[in-house]
Design a protein around this motif. Sequence first.
Motif, PDB file in Angstrom:
ATOM      1  N   GLU A  52       0.843  -1.423  -0.396  1.00  0.00           N
ATOM      2  CA  GLU A  52       0.291  -0.365  -0.066  1.00  0.00           C
ATOM      3  C   GLU A  52       1.406   1.084  -0.105  1.00  0.00           C
ATOM      4  O   GLU A  52       0.862   2.550  -0.744  1.00  0.00           O
ATOM      5  CB  GLU A  52      -0.822  -0.233   1.488  1.00  0.00           C
ATOM      6  CG  GLU A  52      -1.982  -0.645   0.757  1.00  0.00           C
ATOM      7  CD  GLU A  52      -2.735  -1.431   2.299  1.00  0.00           C
ATOM      8  OE1 GLU A  52      -2.626  -0.253   3.660  1.00  0.00           O
ATOM      9  OE2 GLU A  52      -4.081  -2.373   1.962  1.00  0.00           O
ATOM     10  N   LEU A  53       1.465   1.640   0.948  1.00  0.00           N
ATOM     11  CA  LEU A  53       2.834   2.640   0.795  1.00  0.00           C
ATOM     12  C   LEU A  53       3.080   2.637  -0.192  1.00  0.00           C
ATOM     13  O   LEU A  53       3.513   3.765  -0.773  1.00  0.00           O
ATOM     14  CB  LEU A  53       3.731   2.340   1.931  1.00  0.00           C
ATOM     15  CG  LEU A  53       4.746   3.027   2.448  1.00  0.00           C
ATOM     16  CD1 LEU A  53       4.143   5.031   2.261  1.00  0.00           C
ATOM     17  CD2 LEU A  53       5.673   3.005   3.424  1.00  0.00           C
ATOM     18  N   LEU A  54       3.921   1.699  -1.263  1.00  0.00           N
ATOM     19  CA  LEU A  54       4.344   1.544  -2.510  1.00  0.00           C
ATOM     20  C   LEU A  54       4.061   2.205  -3.317  1.00  0.00           C
ATOM     21  O   LEU A  54       4.429   2.718  -4.714  1.00  0.00           O
ATOM     22  CB  LEU A  54       5.353   0.086  -2.738  1.00  0.00           C
ATOM     23  CG  LEU A  54       6.630  -0.268  -2.225  1.00  0.00           C
ATOM     24  CD1 LEU A  54       6.222  -1.806  -2.128  1.00  0.00           C
ATOM     25  CD2 LEU A  54       7.729   0.523  -2.144  1.00  0.00           C
ATOM     26  N   ASP A  55       2.602   1.522  -3.346  1.00  0.00           N
ATOM     27  CA  ASP A  55       1.562   1.818  -4.333  1.00  0.00           C
ATOM     28  C   ASP A  55       1.876   3.576  -4.417  1.00  0.00           C
ATOM     29  O   ASP A  55       1.208   4.662  -5.267  1.00  0.00           O
ATOM     30  CB  ASP A  55       0.421   1.539  -3.823  1.00  0.00           C
ATOM     31  CG  ASP A  55      -0.714   1.590  -5.018  1.00  0.00           C
ATOM     32  OD1 ASP A  55      -0.582   1.163  -6.463  1.00  0.00           O
ATOM     33  OD2 ASP A  55      -1.964   0.862  -5.162  1.00  0.00           O
ATOM     34  N   GLU A  56       1.396   3.891  -3.248  1.00  0.00           N
ATOM     35  CA  GLU A  56       1.611   5.403  -2.588  1.00  0.00           C
ATOM     36  C   GLU A  56       2.336   6.453  -3.189  1.00  0.00           C
ATOM     37  O   GLU A  56       2.300   7.564  -3.874  1.00  0.00           O
ATOM     38  CB  GLU A  56       0.955   5.399  -1.322  1.00  0.00           C
ATOM     39  CG  GLU A  56      -0.348   5.248  -1.109  1.00  0.00           C
ATOM     40  CD  GLU A  56      -0.262   5.579   0.242  1.00  0.00           C
ATOM     41  OE1 GLU A  56       0.767   6.556   1.400  1.00  0.00           O
ATOM     42  OE2 GLU A  56      -1.275   4.926   0.724  1.00  0.00           O
ATOM     43  N   GLU A  57       3.476   5.730  -3.285  1.00  0.00           N
ATOM     44  CA  GLU A  57       4.943   6.393  -3.640  1.00  0.00           C
ATOM     45  C   GLU A  57       5.673   5.945  -4.874  1.00  0.00           C
ATOM     46  O   GLU A  57       6.023   7.013  -4.995  1.00  0.00           O
ATOM     47  CB  GLU A  57       5.580   6.114  -2.248  1.00  0.00           C
ATOM     48  CG  GLU A  57       5.136   6.548  -0.693  1.00  0.00           C
ATOM     49  CD  GLU A  57       5.405   8.130  -0.637  1.00  0.00           C
ATOM     50  OE1 GLU A  57       5.486   9.041  -0.833  1.00  0.00           O
ATOM     51  OE2 GLU A  57       4.011   8.420  -0.554  1.00  0.00           O
ATOM     52  N   TYR A  58       5.482   5.038  -5.318  1.00  0.00           N
ATOM     53  CA  TYR A  58       5.426   4.397  -6.342  1.00  0.00           C
ATOM     54  C   TYR A  58       6.209   5.274  -7.166  1.00  0.00           C
ATOM     55  O   TYR A  58       4.705   5.830  -8.126  1.00  0.00           O
ATOM     56  CB  TYR A  58       5.789   3.098  -6.382  1.00  0.00           C
ATOM     57  CG  TYR A  58       6.670   2.687  -7.586  1.00  0.00           C
ATOM     58  CD1 TYR A  58       7.202   1.366  -7.227  1.00  0.00           C
ATOM     59  CD2 TYR A  58       6.371   2.313  -9.525  1.00  0.00           C
ATOM     60  CE1 TYR A  58       8.162   0.927  -8.088  1.00  0.00           C
ATOM     61  CE2 TYR A  58       6.788   2.079  -9.757  1.00  0.00           C
ATOM     62  CZ  TYR A  58       7.648   1.226  -9.567  1.00  0.00           C
ATOM     63  OH  TYR A  58       8.516  -0.393 -10.317  1.00  0.00           O
ATOM     64  N   ASP A  59       6.506   5.587  -8.173  1.00  0.00           N
ATOM     65  CA  ASP A  59       7.116   5.915  -9.544  1.00  0.00           C
ATOM     66  C   ASP A  59       8.232   5.570  -9.721  1.00  0.00           C
ATOM     67  O   ASP A  59       9.107   4.949 -10.096  1.00  0.00           O
ATOM     68  CB  ASP A  59       6.999   7.964  -9.578  1.00  0.00           C
ATOM     69  CG  ASP A  59       8.400   8.399  -8.576  1.00  0.00           C
ATOM     70  OD1 ASP A  59       9.326   8.777  -9.335  1.00  0.00           O
ATOM     71  OD2 ASP A  59       7.790   8.897  -7.551  1.00  0.00           O
ATOM     72  N   HIS A  60       8.081   6.399 -11.569  1.00  0.00           N
ATOM     73  CA  HIS A  60       9.892   5.630 -12.389  1.00  0.00           C
ATOM     74  C   HIS A  60      11.044   6.689 -12.490  1.00  0.00           C
ATOM     75  O   HIS A  60      11.725   6.123 -13.273  1.00  0.00           O
ATOM     76  CB  HIS A  60       9.238   5.433 -13.855  1.00  0.00           C
ATOM     77  CG  HIS A  60       8.469   4.230 -13.770  1.00  0.00           C
ATOM     78  ND1 HIS A  60       8.722   2.867 -13.723  1.00  0.00           N
ATOM     79  CD2 HIS A  60       7.206   3.534 -13.682  1.00  0.00           C
ATOM     80  CE1 HIS A  60       7.883   1.321 -13.099  1.00  0.00           C
ATOM     81  NE2 HIS A  60       6.061   2.803 -13.846  1.00  0.00           N
TER      82      HIS A  60
END
Length: 164
Positions: free
Chosen positions: A113-121
Motif C-alpha cells: 500500500e505504501l509503495l503503491d502510494e509513493e512509487y514512481d519511475h
Amino acid sequence: MEGKVEMLAKPDDTLKQFANFLTWVGELRQTGQNLWLVPISAGKWSLREILTHMMHWDKNSLEMMVPLMTEGAQLFFVDIEKHNQEAAVWAQSYQTLDALIDDVIEARQQLLELLDEEYDHTTTFTIDNEDYTYQKFVHVFIHHDEHHRKQIEAFLVQEKVTQD
C-alpha cells in the motif's frame, strides 16, 4: 488474497510481481505444523525463521526505507547480519504457523500500500552509495523472495518424498 494484487492503483508489473508473494505465502498454511519448525537443511533456518526474516525486511522497508525514498536521498541498508539475527530471535515468539502467516501477509500488504502510494519511475536516490529507483529497490526484494521461495519449495518437496 488474490484481490489484493488487483487492488493496486498503479498498473505496474513490478508491484504486481511483488504482490504475488501474498498468494504463495497463503498457500503455506497447508504445510504441516510438524514441518514449519524443521530446519530446511543442516545449519539452516526453519520455515518459521525464514518467513519471519522476510517479514522483518518488509517491516524495515515499510518503516525505515520507503518513507525516506525521495529524490536525491542518501539511504543505507541496516547491518544485514544483525538484522537477520534479530529476525531469527523474533521468530521464536511465533507459536503457530497461521499466526506467523497472518503477520507476514499483513506486513507485505502494508508495504504494498505504501509503495503503491509513493512509487514512481522518476525518483532516484542512493542506498549504500549505489543509485536506486523504486523499481530497482522492489526488484531486490522480489529476488530475495524468490531465493527463499525456492529454498522452501525444495524443502517441502524433499519432505513429501521422504514421507511417501
